[in-house]
Design a protein around this motif. Structure first.
Motif, PDB file in Angstrom:
ATOM      1  N   ALA A   1      -9.775  -0.224  -4.759  1.00 41.67           N
ATOM      2  CA  ALA A   1      -8.741  -0.280  -3.723  1.00 41.67           C
ATOM      3  C   ALA A   1      -7.417  -0.811  -4.268  1.00 41.67           C
ATOM      4  CB  ALA A   1      -9.213  -1.142  -2.566  1.00 41.67           C
ATOM      5  N   GLN A   2      -7.466  -1.562  -5.347  1.00 44.27           N
ATOM      6  CA  GLN A   2      -6.222  -2.057  -5.943  1.00 44.27           C
ATOM      7  C   GLN A   2      -5.394  -0.939  -6.557  1.00 44.27           C
ATOM      8  OE1 GLN A   2      -6.158  -5.737  -8.271  1.00 44.27           O
ATOM      9  NE2 GLN A   2      -8.167  -6.282  -7.429  1.00 44.27           N
ATOM     10  N   ARG A   3      -6.031   0.168  -6.847  1.00 39.26           N
ATOM     11  CA  ARG A   3      -5.267   1.305  -7.367  1.00 39.26           C
ATOM     12  C   ARG A   3      -4.318   1.875  -6.333  1.00 39.26           C
ATOM     13  NH1 ARG A   3     -10.301   2.432 -10.148  1.00 39.26           N
ATOM     14  NH2 ARG A   3     -10.973   3.934  -8.558  1.00 39.26           N
ATOM     15  N   GLU A   4      -4.536   1.531  -5.061  1.00 39.54           N
ATOM     16  CA  GLU A   4      -3.659   1.992  -3.984  1.00 39.54           C
ATOM     17  C   GLU A   4      -2.490   1.049  -3.739  1.00 39.54           C
ATOM     18  OE1 GLU A   4      -4.373   4.924  -2.756  1.00 39.54           O
ATOM     19  OE2 GLU A   4      -6.236   5.022  -3.917  1.00 39.54           O
TER      20      GLU A   4
ATOM     21  N   LEU B   1       0.827  -1.211   0.000  1.00 41.62           N
ATOM     22  CA  LEU B   1       0.000   0.000   0.000  1.00 41.62           C
ATOM     23  C   LEU B   1       0.860   1.260   0.000  1.00 41.62           C
ATOM     24  CD1 LEU B   1      -2.967  -0.778   2.419  1.00 41.62           C
ATOM     25  CD2 LEU B   1      -3.019  -0.526  -0.062  1.00 41.62           C
ATOM     26  N   SER B   2       0.350   2.272  -0.661  1.00 41.50           N
ATOM     27  CA  SER B   2       1.061   3.551  -0.690  1.00 41.50           C
ATOM     28  C   SER B   2       0.626   4.397   0.510  1.00 41.50           C
ATOM     29  CB  SER B   2       0.754   4.295  -1.993  1.00 41.50           C
ATOM     30  OG  SER B   2      -0.629   4.484  -2.140  1.00 41.50           O
TER      31      SER B   2
ATOM     32  N   SER C   1     -10.983   9.045   1.458  1.00 41.74           N
ATOM     33  CA  SER C   1      -9.768   8.385   0.975  1.00 41.74           C
ATOM     34  C   SER C   1      -9.307   7.251   1.885  1.00 41.74           C
ATOM     35  CB  SER C   1      -8.633   9.412   0.838  1.00 41.74           C
ATOM     36  OG  SER C   1      -8.316   9.974   2.103  1.00 41.74           O
TER      37      SER C   1
ATOM     38  N   ASP D   1     -12.892  -2.382   1.561  1.00 41.91           N
ATOM     39  CA  ASP D   1     -11.871  -2.313   0.521  1.00 41.91           C
ATOM     40  C   ASP D   1     -11.066  -3.607   0.447  1.00 41.91           C
ATOM     41  OD1 ASP D   1     -12.141   0.622  -0.251  1.00 41.91           O
ATOM     42  OD2 ASP D   1     -11.888   0.738   1.929  1.00 41.91           O
TER      43      ASP D   1
ATOM     44  N   LEU E   1      -9.148   3.619   3.716  1.00 46.53           N
ATOM     45  CA  LEU E   1      -9.341   2.235   3.293  1.00 46.53           C
ATOM     46  C   LEU E   1      -9.729   1.398   4.497  1.00 46.53           C
ATOM     47  CD1 LEU E   1      -6.093   2.078   1.139  1.00 46.53           C
ATOM     48  CD2 LEU E   1      -8.435   2.201   0.236  1.00 46.53           C
TER      49      LEU E   1
ATOM     50  N   ARG F   1      -5.878   7.097   6.990  1.00 46.55           N
ATOM     51  CA  ARG F   1      -5.562   6.422   5.724  1.00 46.55           C
ATOM     52  C   ARG F   1      -6.103   4.993   5.674  1.00 46.55           C
ATOM     53  NH1 ARG F   1      -5.341   6.129   0.578  1.00 46.55           N
ATOM     54  NH2 ARG F   1      -3.513   5.138  -0.347  1.00 46.55           N
TER      55      ARG F   1
ATOM     56  N   ASP G   1       0.381   9.968   7.678  1.00 49.81           N
ATOM     57  CA  ASP G   1      -0.901   9.283   7.534  1.00 49.81           C
ATOM     58  C   ASP G   1      -1.220   8.545   8.829  1.00 49.81           C
ATOM     59  OD1 ASP G   1      -1.274  10.113   4.946  1.00 49.81           O
ATOM     60  OD2 ASP G   1      -0.724   8.201   4.020  1.00 49.81           O
TER      61      ASP G   1
END
Length: 421
Positions: free
Chosen positions: A257-260, A117-118, A210, A234, A212, A180, A123
């Motif tokens: 959520a996979q975009r994170e 995860l980013s 934003s 997510d 998760l 986060r 955060d």
């Protein structure tokens, strides 16, 4: 789909139950559906092979090759692997098999997720103190590496209660614009308490769009159906070996959520699916082959019938335990199946938890456990118990019978008598 449990028919599907043992340690690992090890799968779509092949055993005997090759054996192995992803997606009502990844354990998958995860320094990550360590330590460690802030979520009146519960209301005070990720369990592996994940996820996403939400469903999945889209989560993780299957686990991550996620695989490999991103070829293919028959069994047997049987059994055991004024029950005491699953933990005044288990096991064929079950923070920090001895835990599933629970109660009466204060 059955509306009641034919207990003898159900038990006949689990070879281990033929032993002279009563398995009441199911939250640690349920017995395996015979169909998962010997079940058959249609491979009619494979040219020139219109037959059936058994799952795990036959996979090892006949299909133990690398996936993705053009030769027919590899195509069959690949089909088995893909079918397991489709079955896993059906089980949790995911939108696509691309939202599913298998791994060796929930611990391993959640660590992979935390690594991938980013995050940005500062955060905030909210971690539940009532969780199994699998959904705690990955976030603590990544917080140290990425300079994140950990916020602890103990549940309502946790410091003074034997029944803490995570709710949307006691989460809201922890949320901020920097939140986060929120990590929580759907159902505690000690308390048995069911948390309203849908309400919690809605509160989190409304307050922090934003943020998760990552849910450990290991102790929930054997007892209730899972619909990740209805829950609005997510990420959702659980272990098949606690849902009557092989020793393998599964993680769901929505497409959004996979975009994170930053893919952990080799740079030249595809990264379109969750398996591509964090699977790392860590799922044993022969064990993955055993997932589809478990999903089919649960579809045919139905959670509704299992819930009725489990509710009856937990009510029977809780009624006995609450009748003893030397017993403290941890988690909901009512036996309401809407409030809890039949994972029942308690202590007996004057007895160490280990003593209780050993007193019964030394004289009977009952298999259950004592300890903190990888939830030492819950045992010590929240419940105020010794983190090692902790509780006695009896964990029931749908294949347990009324006669077994009645026998356990008689064993408690005979071998765990009141000790003088």
């Amino acid at each position: 789909m059955a509306d009641h449990v034919d207990i003898e028919a159900v038990r006949a599907k689990f070879p281990a139950l033929e032993q002279d043992r009563v398995f009441l340690d199911n939250a640690g690992g349920s017995q395996t559906l015979g169909a998962a090890t010997n079940a058959q799968v249609s491979l009619n779509t494979i040219p020139r092979h219109p037959s059936y092949y058994t799952m795990i055993c036959e996979y090892l005997n006949n299909f133990n090759v690398q996936l993705g090759a053009s030769y027919d054996i590899s195509r069959r192995a690949t089909q088995s692997f893909n079918e397991a992803h489709r079955a896993g997606a059906r089980f949790v009502n995911a939108s696509s098999p691309d939202e599913i990844a298998f791994g060796a354990s929930a611990t391993q998958l959640l660590r992979n997720l935390a690594q991938a995860l980013s995050f940005q320094p500062g955060d905030e990550v909210i971690v539940s103190a009532v969780d199994h360590e699998a959904n705690i330590s990955p976030w603590i460690q990544i917080a140290e590496l990425r300079r994140l802030t950990i916020k602890w979520w103990h549940g309502k009146e946790a410091s003074a209660s034997s029944s803490p519960k995570l709710t949307a209301e006691n989460l809201r005070g922890l949320l901020s614009s920097r939140t986060r990720l929120i990590a929580l369990t759907h159902c505690s592996n000690i308390l048995g308490t069911i948390h309203d994940v849908k309400a919690i996820a809605a509160a989190a996403h409304t307050t922090c769009p934003s943020a998760l939400v990552c849910v450990d469903g290991v102790s929930y999945a054997p007892h209730r159906p899972i619909d990740v889209r209805e829950l609005g989560v997510d990420y959702y993780c659980f272990s098949w070996y606690k849902v009557f299957g092989p020793h393998i686990s599964m993680l769901y991550a929505s497409q959004a959520a996979q975009r994170e996620i930053m893919p952990l695989g080799h740079y030249f490999n595809p990264a379109a699916s969750l398996t591509d991103k964090i699977g790392l070829a860590a799922a044993s293919y022969e064990l993955v082959a055993g997932v589809a028959p478990v999903v089919e069994y649960m579809r045919q047997e139905g959670y509704a019938a299992a819930k009725v049987n489990e509710a009856s059994l937990q009510a029977l055991l809780l009624s006995y335990l609450t009748s003893r004024d030397d017993v403290t029950i941890y988690g909901d005491r009512t036996g309401d199946p809407a409030a809890r699953v039949p994972t029942i933990s308690f202590t007996v005044e004057g007895w160490a938890s280990r003593e209780v288990v050993e007193a019964v096991e030394s004289q009977t064929n009952f298999c259950f456990r004592w300890g903190s079950f990888y939830s030492q923070r819950l045992a010590h920090d929240v419940l105020g118990l010794d983190p090692i001895d902790a509780v006695v835990r009896v964990s029931i599933v749908h294949y347990n019978s009324r006669a077994e629970i009645e026998g356990l109660i008689e064993a408690f009466k005979q071998f765990v008598k009141r000790r003088s204060r």
